[in-house]
Scaffold this active site. Structure first.
Site, PDB file in Angstrom:
ATOM      1  N   LEU D 221       0.816  -1.207   0.000  1.00 33.50           N
ATOM      2  CA  LEU D 221       0.000   0.000   0.000  1.00 33.50           C
ATOM      3  C   LEU D 221       0.856   1.267   0.000  1.00 33.50           C
ATOM      4  O   LEU D 221       1.675   1.466   0.882  1.00 33.50           O
ATOM      5  CB  LEU D 221      -0.897  -0.019   1.246  1.00 33.50           C
ATOM      6  CG  LEU D 221      -1.784   1.216   1.434  1.00 33.50           C
ATOM      7  CD1 LEU D 221      -2.780   1.331   0.301  1.00 33.50           C
ATOM      8  CD2 LEU D 221      -2.464   1.156   2.782  1.00 33.50           C
ATOM      9  N   ASP D 222       0.636   2.120  -0.958  1.00 36.04           N
ATOM     10  CA  ASP D 222       1.310   3.417  -1.026  1.00 36.04           C
ATOM     11  C   ASP D 222       2.828   3.304  -1.130  1.00 36.04           C
ATOM     12  O   ASP D 222       3.542   4.253  -0.854  1.00 36.04           O
ATOM     13  CB  ASP D 222       0.959   4.299   0.192  1.00 36.04           C
ATOM     14  CG  ASP D 222      -0.527   4.545   0.320  1.00 36.04           C
ATOM     15  OD1 ASP D 222      -1.222   4.481  -0.713  1.00 36.04           O
ATOM     16  OD2 ASP D 222      -1.000   4.802   1.431  1.00 36.04           O
TER      17      ASP D 222
END
Lengths: 278, 278, 278, 278
Positions: D221-222
């Site tokens: 994520l990210d």
């Protein structure tokens, strides 16, 4: 909750803040935020105060009058939506961006209509359910064209005109109808590249940064009070057209930001410059 | 002309500005500039007022006390120069920049001395006629090293310590001696890349912008209240060392800017954040 | 390890990159980095190649000549330090910053001397162990003053002159001695605010951003090819003096950055603009 | 005129540029622009070449194969429009901005459809004559929801998915269907404020600058390769909501800019970072 904004400007004097806040305090009103600025050269005072709730404007105005110098400007206004008409020519980015923000409720305004001298923005405008007017400049004199626009505006009586890449120059006569109420976006970092084709000028000069400037329209082309400016880097690989395309990314944001500041009563004009309480 | 700065913070209440400006008005003092801010979540009020001329501090303080809530903080100070000691390790750009600005009179401070844990900055410091101390960390415990620094500082009793790329971490015990009076420059856009080698971290993450952050030093490493931040673009062609070199250009400016803000009494600290009246 | 930089510019033609890299390949040299740019309007080709190690310049040059059009410019240079003389007037920030960077080894140059028309920068210059010359403009004609400077420069034969806030204008005759070898920092975002007192002009216009521009000096004041520009935001609270002080933070970085680009042979000049391979 | 883009990456070797440009020259093709980059740590070579006109891809590919190392990646593509599907949730600014640019022909893509997990963006999407799909996440498992989206995408077979503030996290299984072909805009300056509510995190930390980051979506994520970042200044007067609103101005530009770079084949991915030839 509704709030009230008090704008005061007048020659500076000892005790101004005290006297103004005394009026507010005596009326039992609460200050939410307060900005003051004194132009030390001109000894001139500016104040923007946001009051919680709404107080009868007349009483507040009268009480402020009693303690302020005669030449003071007092403007009271609630944070209500102001009416706006947008003028554009062909480009979509500024108009589309304003319409998007307007439909989102991001701008405290009521866009009454869009007026274009060309006819390619009808679909975009109407897709946002905004009234569209095509008022062509061809086939009529400049004076007639402006008369046609003024007649159309008469219907809406907007408080502000926004020039979203409107590529024609207004005559002083037109501007006089909307003094300091016309906001323009100029596609350069003013005062560099005044006038036509600023990106072409920027390209030819070989600048390494290009800019965008929003300003109030006055009789002197591109010389009205500047509200907001922003810039982006460019380099030798940018053509004039490439600069123009890159510049759009800041043009729309600068125009929207300045409109928001004006609509929120954050902008004073003094000696052809702005004081912006942001 | 000498001016006086009044800093007040306290729980918000109706009439604060009125009551404070009444005290000032009754004493016949003139307000040159005035900033207020209310933290609406915490209902907390902050005010910075600059008064023309100097008034006996005691009387002004006493009169303000009578109209402010008991828990109010009142700080009065003239715009006099504050005493500062700079700590550095090896890098010259932040130290040199501060010494240049100091010799130019750009910073309202009196740099009493420079303390270094390495010994390469002696020439630079002394060329600016500033007292230099080499206090090595080698050959002694962390506690001893800090005691040596504290002993040295005892001589100068500085109001602020400035860490100009001082690459060691202080213990809570040391920091307690200078609560919110130590200003550090961290070579990243905090809270990204906390801790050691932020440019190496930035390089490895492949960011397209690097930053620099000045903050007050607290017990939590790199988590003190942020004063100023700035950034510059980078790209894939930058090595970690290239980022470090590019970063120096903003590190020195960010550190100097934050020091100036602090020295001019423009910075409040509230809930581990700063309120900066610039 | 020493490297060699090859700069080539000539009218564009099919096969240029192939032919140039063939010469390099046939000589057994390794390309570390390679930049090309073609000005599509003028059909003109620019290339900067960094080769691992040093090859006899004469052979490389001769072989390149055989495959390039007659009008091609070929410049070969190792990444050696270039000689520089700095000229300044009174302000310390640009001069001090360059001397700091120079003493750090950050700039690939050898600062031979500092020449000032006023006499306040002697201490700063000499603290960095750099030769200082005071050549006053008072009491002599412009021509005599320039002759005195040229005579002094004769001793150092610098490859570049750096004007670190040198506040006098050179005559075309002087500039002719150092064609595209004089680098100036102008304290505005050119072409805005050409000429004297740009911060005063910026203040009076009420701009919201101020800038700084480094450029080569040509006969047309402030109109030489731009190398680097940078900007910072300002607002109505800035006086002209406040803008000047804020502007110093970018002036010094812009000047140093452009000098570094020039010293590293990253800058081509073409039609009064620069092509910068950074 | 149609052009052809050649992307090559492979382990670095002496003579690569020469050998590649020889193939091009021998085929009689003209190079319009050429970018090379060598990652010196990994000794890895990247090249992007734009050729005038279109050459049969197969022949060009085969000839390049003969002179490149076996592990080389060669990608040939004309500057044709690529197919894109946009996913969004509720916010209009990124979606609206992309649709505006798309209708202007500013982006070299063909937006096939918009898929939303909420249902408020139908009007906006359809006003631009783009196919709209509401695929709610409520009432089904995450797996089912993703299956529904994949089924819908099956119809369009887009080359890229653009997450225009799509506020749900995809499973690795979903992402595997579009490896390095999903572009997300994260509303923070990554790696600061990973995860949910970055503006709230930024507000609580008291940062003075907020940012926006576009990146390829990977399982972490990210943490996918960053394509573009941009920032804007904030201060203590900004609430978390105020930061969110200010942030929108850069989010939309960062997302559009990164999409344009990807669509123009300007982005290489290497070791979880991007090499961007802009």
């Amino acid at each position: 909750m509704s709030n009230q904004i008090v704008l005061i400007d007048c020659p500076d004097a000892k005790g101004l803040v005290y006297n103004i806040t005394k009026v507010i305090f005596d009326l039992g009103l609460n200050i939410i935020s307060n900005h003051e600025y004194v132009d030390l050269n001109s000894k001139y005072f500016f104040m923007r105060t946001v009051l919680e709730g709404n107080h009868p404007e007349k009483e507040l105005n009268n009480k402020l009058r009693t303690i302020l110098p005669e030449e003071a400007n007092i403007r009271l206004s609630s944070l209500r939506k102001k009416s706006v008409v947008i003028l554009a020519t062909k480009e979509t980015h500024c108009l589309g961006d304003l319409l998007l923000r307007n439909s989102d409720g991001e701008l405290p305004c009521d866009v009454k209509a869009v007026i274009c001298n060309h006819n390619s923005l009808k679909g975009l405008t109407e897709s946002f359910k905004i009234q569209y007017h095509h008022i062509p400049a061809e086939g009529c004199s400049r004076k007639e064209h402006e008369q046609n626009i003024l007649a159309c505006l008469e219907e809406y009586k907007p408080e502000y005109l926004v020039l979203a890449k409107y590529m024609r120059i207004f005559t002083p006569n037109f501007i006089r109808q909307y003094p300091y109420r016309i906001i323009n976006i100029h596609h350069s970092f003013l005062p560099a590249f005044i006038g036509a084709s600023p990106y072409k000028q920027a390209f030819e000069r070989g600048v390494k940064i290009i800019g965008s400037t929003s300003h109030f329209v006055t009789d002197n082309l591109d010389e009205g009070p500047i509200i907001v400016q922003d810039v982006i880097p460019v380099n030798h690989t940018f053509t004039a057209a490439g600069m123009a395309q890159a510049g759009r990314d800041i043009e729309k944001n600068v125009l929207a930001k300045s409109l928001k500041l004006v609509l929120e009563n954050r902008v004073f004009i003094f000696k052809d410059k702005t004081i912006v309480f942001d």
